[in-house]
Write a protein that holds these residues in place. Sequence first.
Motif, PDB file in Angstrom:
ATOM      1  N   VAL A  59       6.304  -5.228   0.662  1.00 34.08           N
ATOM      2  CA  VAL A  59       6.966  -5.769   1.850  1.00 34.08           C
ATOM      3  C   VAL A  59       8.158  -6.629   1.452  1.00 34.08           C
ATOM      4  CG1 VAL A  59       6.717  -7.419   3.750  1.00 34.08           C
ATOM      5  CG2 VAL A  59       4.970  -5.667   3.381  1.00 34.08           C
ATOM      6  N   ASN A  60       7.960  -7.501   0.477  1.00 40.20           N
ATOM      7  CA  ASN A  60       9.059  -8.390   0.077  1.00 40.20           C
ATOM      8  C   ASN A  60      10.250  -7.604  -0.465  1.00 40.20           C
ATOM      9  OD1 ASN A  60      10.141 -11.076  -0.259  1.00 40.20           O
ATOM     10  ND2 ASN A  60       9.851 -10.804  -2.469  1.00 40.20           N
ATOM     11  N   TYR A 110      -0.019   7.144   5.628  1.00 33.60           N
ATOM     12  CA  TYR A 110       1.002   6.137   5.887  1.00 33.60           C
ATOM     13  C   TYR A 110       2.409   6.735   5.946  1.00 33.60           C
ATOM     14  CZ  TYR A 110      -2.728   2.859   4.512  1.00 33.60           C
ATOM     15  OH  TYR A 110      -3.905   2.160   4.411  1.00 33.60           O
ATOM     16  N   SER A 111       2.476   8.078   5.971  1.00 35.72           N
ATOM     17  CA  SER A 111       3.748   8.813   6.122  1.00 35.72           C
ATOM     18  C   SER A 111       4.599   8.817   4.859  1.00 35.72           C
ATOM     19  CB  SER A 111       4.567   8.261   7.305  1.00 35.72           C
ATOM     20  OG  SER A 111       3.824   8.343   8.512  1.00 35.72           O
ATOM     21  N   GLY A 112       4.020   8.483   3.718  1.00 34.69           N
ATOM     22  CA  GLY A 112       4.748   8.606   2.465  1.00 34.69           C
ATOM     23  C   GLY A 112       4.917  10.068   2.075  1.00 34.69           C
ATOM     24  N   ILE A 113       6.041  10.398   1.466  1.00 33.92           N
ATOM     25  CA  ILE A 113       6.334  11.759   1.019  1.00 33.92           C
ATOM     26  C   ILE A 113       5.980  11.848  -0.457  1.00 33.92           C
ATOM     27  CG2 ILE A 113       8.124  13.516   0.741  1.00 33.92           C
ATOM     28  CD1 ILE A 113       9.657  11.958   3.009  1.00 33.92           C
ATOM     29  N   PHE A 130      -9.396  -6.841   0.788  1.00 34.50           N
ATOM     30  CA  PHE A 130      -9.305  -6.899   2.245  1.00 34.50           C
ATOM     31  C   PHE A 130      -7.852  -6.958   2.731  1.00 34.50           C
ATOM     32  CE2 PHE A 130     -13.631  -8.823   1.672  1.00 34.50           C
ATOM     33  CZ  PHE A 130     -14.336  -7.795   2.283  1.00 34.50           C
ATOM     34  N   GLN A 131      -6.913  -6.836   1.813  1.00 35.35           N
ATOM     35  CA  GLN A 131      -5.500  -6.808   2.183  1.00 35.35           C
ATOM     36  C   GLN A 131      -5.173  -5.512   2.906  1.00 35.35           C
ATOM     37  OE1 GLN A 131      -2.531  -7.988   3.280  1.00 35.35           O
ATOM     38  NE2 GLN A 131      -2.892  -9.457   1.594  1.00 35.35           N
ATOM     39  N   LYS A 132      -4.093  -5.480   3.658  1.00 34.90           N
ATOM     40  CA  LYS A 132      -3.629  -4.227   4.250  1.00 34.90           C
ATOM     41  C   LYS A 132      -3.478  -3.179   3.158  1.00 34.90           C
ATOM     42  CE  LYS A 132      -1.129  -5.850   8.342  1.00 34.90           C
ATOM     43  NZ  LYS A 132       0.176  -5.839   9.045  1.00 34.90           N
ATOM     44  N   MET A 133      -3.888  -1.964   3.419  1.00 39.95           N
ATOM     45  CA  MET A 133      -3.954  -0.821   2.503  1.00 39.95           C
ATOM     46  C   MET A 133      -4.897  -1.061   1.327  1.00 39.95           C
ATOM     47  SD  MET A 133      -1.939  -2.001  -0.161  1.00 39.95           S
ATOM     48  CE  MET A 133      -2.308  -0.660  -1.233  1.00 39.95           C
ATOM     49  N   GLY A 134      -5.600  -2.196   1.322  1.00 42.98           N
ATOM     50  CA  GLY A 134      -6.677  -2.397   0.371  1.00 42.98           C
ATOM     51  C   GLY A 134      -6.315  -2.969  -0.972  1.00 42.98           C
ATOM     52  N   ALA A 135      -5.120  -3.557  -1.115  1.00 44.57           N
ATOM     53  CA  ALA A 135      -4.762  -4.122  -2.423  1.00 44.57           C
ATOM     54  C   ALA A 135      -3.613  -5.117  -2.282  1.00 44.57           C
ATOM     55  CB  ALA A 135      -4.373  -3.015  -3.397  1.00 44.57           C
ATOM     56  N   PHE A 152       0.341   0.964  -5.397  1.00 50.16           N
ATOM     57  CA  PHE A 152       1.698   0.654  -4.964  1.00 50.16           C
ATOM     58  C   PHE A 152       2.257   1.791  -4.123  1.00 50.16           C
ATOM     59  CE2 PHE A 152       6.296  -0.171  -5.282  1.00 50.16           C
ATOM     60  CZ  PHE A 152       6.305  -1.503  -4.883  1.00 50.16           C
ATOM     61  N   ALA A 153       1.811   3.007  -4.419  1.00 51.80           N
ATOM     62  CA  ALA A 153       2.197   4.150  -3.593  1.00 51.80           C
ATOM     63  C   ALA A 153       1.770   3.922  -2.144  1.00 51.80           C
ATOM     64  CB  ALA A 153       1.561   5.430  -4.138  1.00 51.80           C
ATOM     65  N   GLN A 154       0.534   3.486  -1.967  1.00 53.85           N
ATOM     66  CA  GLN A 154       0.032   3.198  -0.623  1.00 53.85           C
ATOM     67  C   GLN A 154       0.759   2.010   0.000  1.00 53.85           C
ATOM     68  OE1 GLN A 154      -4.448   3.407  -0.273  1.00 53.85           O
ATOM     69  NE2 GLN A 154      -4.246   3.619  -2.477  1.00 53.85           N
ATOM     70  N   ALA A 155       0.967   0.968  -0.795  1.00 52.38           N
ATOM     71  CA  ALA A 155       1.599  -0.244  -0.288  1.00 52.38           C
ATOM     72  C   ALA A 155       3.017   0.036   0.198  1.00 52.38           C
ATOM     73  CB  ALA A 155       1.610  -1.316  -1.373  1.00 52.38           C
ATOM     74  N   LEU A 156       3.794   0.732  -0.621  1.00 52.68           N
ATOM     75  CA  LEU A 156       5.168   1.005  -0.244  1.00 52.68           C
ATOM     76  C   LEU A 156       5.224   1.935   0.971  1.00 52.68           C
ATOM     77  CD1 LEU A 156       7.964   0.136  -1.324  1.00 52.68           C
ATOM     78  CD2 LEU A 156       8.138   2.396  -2.369  1.00 52.68           C
ATOM     79  N   SER A 157       4.319   2.900   1.017  1.00 53.68           N
ATOM     80  CA  SER A 157       4.282   3.820   2.153  1.00 53.68           C
ATOM     81  C   SER A 157       3.990   3.078   3.450  1.00 53.68           C
ATOM     82  CB  SER A 157       3.228   4.907   1.918  1.00 53.68           C
ATOM     83  OG  SER A 157       3.547   5.695   0.799  1.00 53.68           O
ATOM     84  N   LEU A 158       2.988   2.200   3.433  1.00 60.54           N
ATOM     85  CA  LEU A 158       2.631   1.460   4.647  1.00 60.54           C
ATOM     86  C   LEU A 158       3.719   0.463   5.024  1.00 60.54           C
ATOM     87  CD1 LEU A 158       0.728   0.769   6.924  1.00 60.54           C
ATOM     88  CD2 LEU A 158      -0.550  -0.716   5.357  1.00 60.54           C
ATOM     89  N   ALA A 159       4.270  -0.226   4.026  1.00 65.61           N
ATOM     90  CA  ALA A 159       5.344  -1.176   4.315  1.00 65.61           C
ATOM     91  C   ALA A 159       6.542  -0.460   4.923  1.00 65.61           C
ATOM     92  CB  ALA A 159       5.749  -1.910   3.038  1.00 65.61           C
ATOM     93  N   CYS A 160       6.862   0.716   4.384  1.00 65.29           N
ATOM     94  CA  CYS A 160       7.975   1.498   4.922  1.00 65.29           C
ATOM     95  C   CYS A 160       7.686   1.978   6.344  1.00 65.29           C
ATOM     96  CB  CYS A 160       8.259   2.691   4.017  1.00 65.29           C
ATOM     97  SG  CYS A 160       9.178   2.264   2.517  1.00 65.29           S
TER      98      CYS A 160
END
Length: 312
Positions: free
Chosen positions: A55-56, A112-115, A43-48, A78-86
């Motif tokens: 973010v940190n 999430y606008s990741g390239i 249930f975390q943002k982006m699902g993991a 982590f691809a999703q996480a970094l994309s959303l955090a960015c």
Amino acid sequence: MDKPTLQKIHNLIKPYIHRSPVLTSQLLNTLCEADIFFKCENFQKMGAFKMRGAVNAILNLTDEQKSRGVVTHSSGNFAQALSLACKDLDVKAYIVMPENSPQVKKDAVKAYSGIIIECDSNINARETEAARIQKEKGAAFIHPSNNDDVIHGQGTAAIELLEDYNDLGYIFTSVGGGGLLAGTILAANHFSNGCKVIAGEPKEADDAYRSLISGNIEKNKTSNTIADGLRSHLGDRNFPIIKEHVEDIIRVEEDDIIKAMKLIWERMKIIIEPSAAVAFAAVLKDKKRIKNKKIGVILSGGNVDLSNLPFK
């Protein structure tokens, strides 16, 4: 790393993450003969859980580094996480993904606008392509698991779990690259009264288990597991923490993972991915040790390709 610093990190990332719920199931408690508290990072943002470390890591970059963007390699979460955090922090994200990454995860990265830069499905190809982008773009490389800021961010899931339930005997996590496991160990060491940490690992990608035995970082001999998020290997930042403090690493078969995943889907009515099910599969395999105890289980994520489920 001391307790006040970990608490500061938790406070820093709170505006950018969800405090995920802790759920229980009486039926699963009866099955395990223990009280199980599931920290639901699905249930975390982006699902993991990986949103925490991403973010940190970004918040700890300089303004100059942020202006040039970041690059990572990841099979999906982590691809999703970094994309959303960015996206949230207005930083460009270059994401190297294996060509066989689940389409649902590729689609999320794009949303999430990741390239995305695709590569062959092996760790050498991932690292080579990420290094190329780092050199060409001047982007800061953020490793999905072998990075101190990432490790400390991932540990905040266990901090929250221990704030809610401070008398747990064990916390179970899955282990792939080792960031979640190392972060959970740090949290347990500083925020509990002797809670021990145990990891579950697919037998088909058991580098952490073998590394613990040999005392050195081993590489995966195979990666033929449905737990696609656990195919990566340990690093020199997280392995020393794991080597010194982990209580045990329990290997589970593919059928064990499917059984655990299906139980949680059916009995708890929540969606988790195979990598998350590995932690609960280890619980089911270790019922003698946990009997009559209070147990935390970190369900690491819920990003599933619904067109390619391991059960019907």
